[in-house]
Design an enzyme around this catalytic site. Structure first.
Site, PDB file in Angstrom:
ATOM      1  N   ASP A 192      -0.195  -0.976   1.164  1.00 43.52           N
ATOM      2  CA  ASP A 192      -1.591  -0.582   1.326  1.00 43.52           C
ATOM      3  C   ASP A 192      -2.004   0.378   0.217  1.00 43.52           C
ATOM      4  O   ASP A 192      -3.174   0.745   0.123  1.00 43.52           O
ATOM      5  CB  ASP A 192      -1.789   0.119   2.674  1.00 43.52           C
ATOM      6  N   LYS A 240       5.260   9.309   0.188  1.00 39.41           N
ATOM      7  CA  LYS A 240       5.948   8.036   0.025  1.00 39.41           C
ATOM      8  C   LYS A 240       7.010   8.057  -1.070  1.00 39.41           C
ATOM      9  O   LYS A 240       7.957   7.253  -1.047  1.00 39.41           O
ATOM     10  CB  LYS A 240       4.943   6.926  -0.276  1.00 39.41           C
TER      11      LYS A 240
END
Length: 413
Positions: free
Chosen positions: A138, A90
Site C-alpha cells: 500500500d 516499516k
C-alpha cells in the site's frame, strides 16, 4: 455478557467494538507462537538493525494534556515518522527481511555462513545484484523493501494496486525500484506479486503470510518487535492498555507477542483497530477463523486497506488480542488534526492517516460508557499508542489536516 456493540455505523462518530472470546490473560505463550516470534529472534533483529547507519530509537512522546482531556492517567505515543528517513516503522520489517533473505542466499552461493555484517556492507556485490526481491504494498512496506534492496545491493520490483497514490509510487521509485501498478485491491496485488515471482525466479518479501509462505513474513514481524521493545523499555510502570492499528496484523502481532512474553498474565489489554471498510479482524473474530473482507477496501487509511488477515498474525492475535474496533475515516482525520494542533503544552505530532486508528479507537471507546466498561478503561488507565507513519503522502496530509507537515513540525519546535 455483551460481546459486541455498534454505535451509529456509517456516521463520523460511529464505531463497532467486539470482544475476542478466545483471548484470556492466562492463555499460555505456546511453542507454535514462540516459533514465530521469540526473544532470541528479537535479539538477532536488534543486533542487525542497530548496526545500520542512522539507527536510533524513535521518540516515545508523553501527551499529558490529551490524557487529561480523554480522562485517563497517561498517554504515550511512539512516533515512527522519523525511522531511517522513510517516514514509517516499516523499515524495521521489510529491510530486515531483505537482509535476512540475502544472508541465506549468499550463504548458499558461497557454501558457508555469510554474516549479517557482510550483507550490510555489500561484501559480495556481484552475487547480490543477481537477486531480485519483490512485494505488494500500500506504500510504506514497499518503500522499506526498496530501501533495503538499494542498501544491500539487490534488484527490486514493487507491485501496487489501483488506489495507491502517485506520491507513494514516486517515493518507492526514489529508492531505485521498478514499480508496477495492478488492477484490484491490495490482496489482488499480493497474488500478482507471488505469481510473477514464481515465474521469474524472484523472492517475495511480503509483510503478510499465507499457506506455503511463512518464513519471510516471520522475519518482517520480528523486525517490528524492535519498535515494541524500544517503547516497553522506556515505560515504567507498563501500560494497562495498548491500542493498535491492524491491517494484515503483522505489527499488532509483534507488539502483542512481546507484551505477552514480557509481562505474562500482567500484560496490558490489547485492542485492535481497523478501518470500517476493511475490518478483516472484526470479521475474523466474529467467525472464529480468518475471514476475508471483499470489495475495493476504499479507506483513507491506505496502509490498513487489507481484506485478509496474515496467517502468522492470526496465530498470535486469536489468543492474545482482547478486542477489535472498526473506525471511520472521519475518526482518523480528527485524530490527525488533534495531534497536529495540541492543547495544554503537548508536543505537536505529524501523524499520517494510517498511524492514528489506535488513537481514534481510544477516543471513541472513552466517549461511550459501555465501551469503557468492556475495555476496563478508567481514570487510572495508562495507554500506549504506536504512531506508525508520518506524512508519507505530504500533499494528502496537508489536505486532510489543513497544515503542511513542515508547519506542524515548526510549531513543535
Amino acid at each position: 455478557m455483551t460481546t459486541e456493540i455498534s454505535r451509529a455505523p456509517g456516521t463520523p462518530q460511529g464505531f463497532t467494538l467486539r470482544l475476542n472470546q478466545g483471548a484470556r490473560r492466562d492463555n499460555p505463550w505456546t511453542a507454535a507462537q514462540n516459533a514465530i516470534l521469540s526473544d532470541a529472534g528479537l535479539n538477532a533483529a536488534f543486533d542487525a538493525i542497530s548496526g545500520w547507519p542512522g539507527y536510533a530509537p524513535t521518540p516515545l512522546v508523553a501527551l499529558p494534556a490529551l490524557a487529561a482531556e480523554l480522562g485517563i492517567a497517561t498517554l504515550h505515543y511512539k512516533d515512527e515518522g522519523g525511522r531511517f528517513g522513510l517516514g514509517s516503522f516499516k523499515a524495521l520489517g521489510g529491510a530486515y527481511a531483505v537482509a535476512r533473505l540475502l544472508k541465506a542466499e549468499l550463504s548458499k552461493a558461497l557454501g558457508r555462513d555469510v554474516t549479517m555484517d557482510e550483507v550490510t556492507r555489500v561484501a559480495y556485490p556481484d552475487l547480490a545484484a543477481r537477486i531480485t526481491v519483490c512485494c505488494a504494498t500500500d506504500g510504506n512496506h514497499g518503500r522499506s523493501v526498496a530501501w533495503g534492496a538499494r542498501n544491500f545491493g539487490c534488484a527490486c520490483v514493487i507491485f501496487i494496486h489501483a488506489t495507491v497514490s502517485e506520491a507513494r509510487k514516486t517515493a518507492i521509485e526514489a529508492y531505485g525500484a521498478e514499480v508496477r501498478r495492478c488492477d484490484g485491491n491490495y490482496d489482488d496485488s499480493v497474488r500478482v506479486a507471488q505469481e510473477t515471482a514464481t515465474k521469474e525466479g524472484w523472492f517475495v518479501v511480503s509483510d503478510t503470510s499465507y499457506e506455503g509462505y511463512m518464513d519471510v513474513p516471520r522475519d518482517v514481524m520480528q523486525g517490528y518487535e524492535v519498535m515494541a521493545a524500544e517503547a516497553f523499555d522506556a515505560l515504567d510502570p507498563p501500560p494497562t492498555h495498548i491500542f493498535l492499528q491492524t491491517g494484515v496484523g503483522g505489527m499488532a502481532a509483534a507488539v502483542t507477542a512481546l507484551a505477552v512474553r514480557r509481562w505474562g498474565t500482567r500484560r496490558p489489554r490489547i485492542i485492535l483497530c481497523d478501518p470500517d471498510r476493511s475490518a478483516c479482524f472484526l470479521s475474523s473474530f466474529r467467525a472464529g477463523r480468518p475471514t476475508a473482507v471483499e470489495g475495493d477496501l476504499d479507506t483513507l487509511m491506505a496502509g490498513l486497506a487489507c481484506g485478509e488477515v496474515s496467517a502468522l498474525a492470526w496465530e498470535i492475535l486469536r489468543d492474545h488480542a482482547d478486542a477489535v474496533m472498526a473506525l471511520t475515516d472521519d475518526a482518523a482525520v480528527a485524530a490527525m488534526r488533534r495531534l497536529a494542533r495540541p492543547a495544554g503544552g503537548d508536543a505537536a505530532i505529524v501523524a499520517g492517516e494510517s498511524a492514528v486508528a489506535g488513537l481514534a479507537g481510544l477516543a471513541a471507546a472513552l466517549r461511550d460508557a459501555e465501551a469503557r466498561a468492556l475495555l476496563g478503561l478508567d481514570p487510572s488507565s495508562r495507554v500506549l499508542l504506536f504512531g506508525t507513519e508520518g506524512d508519507t503522502d505530504p500533499a494528502l496530509y496537508a489536505q486532510l489536516v489543513g497544515l503542511t507537515a513542515d508547519a506542524v513540525r515548526e510549531g513543535a519546535r
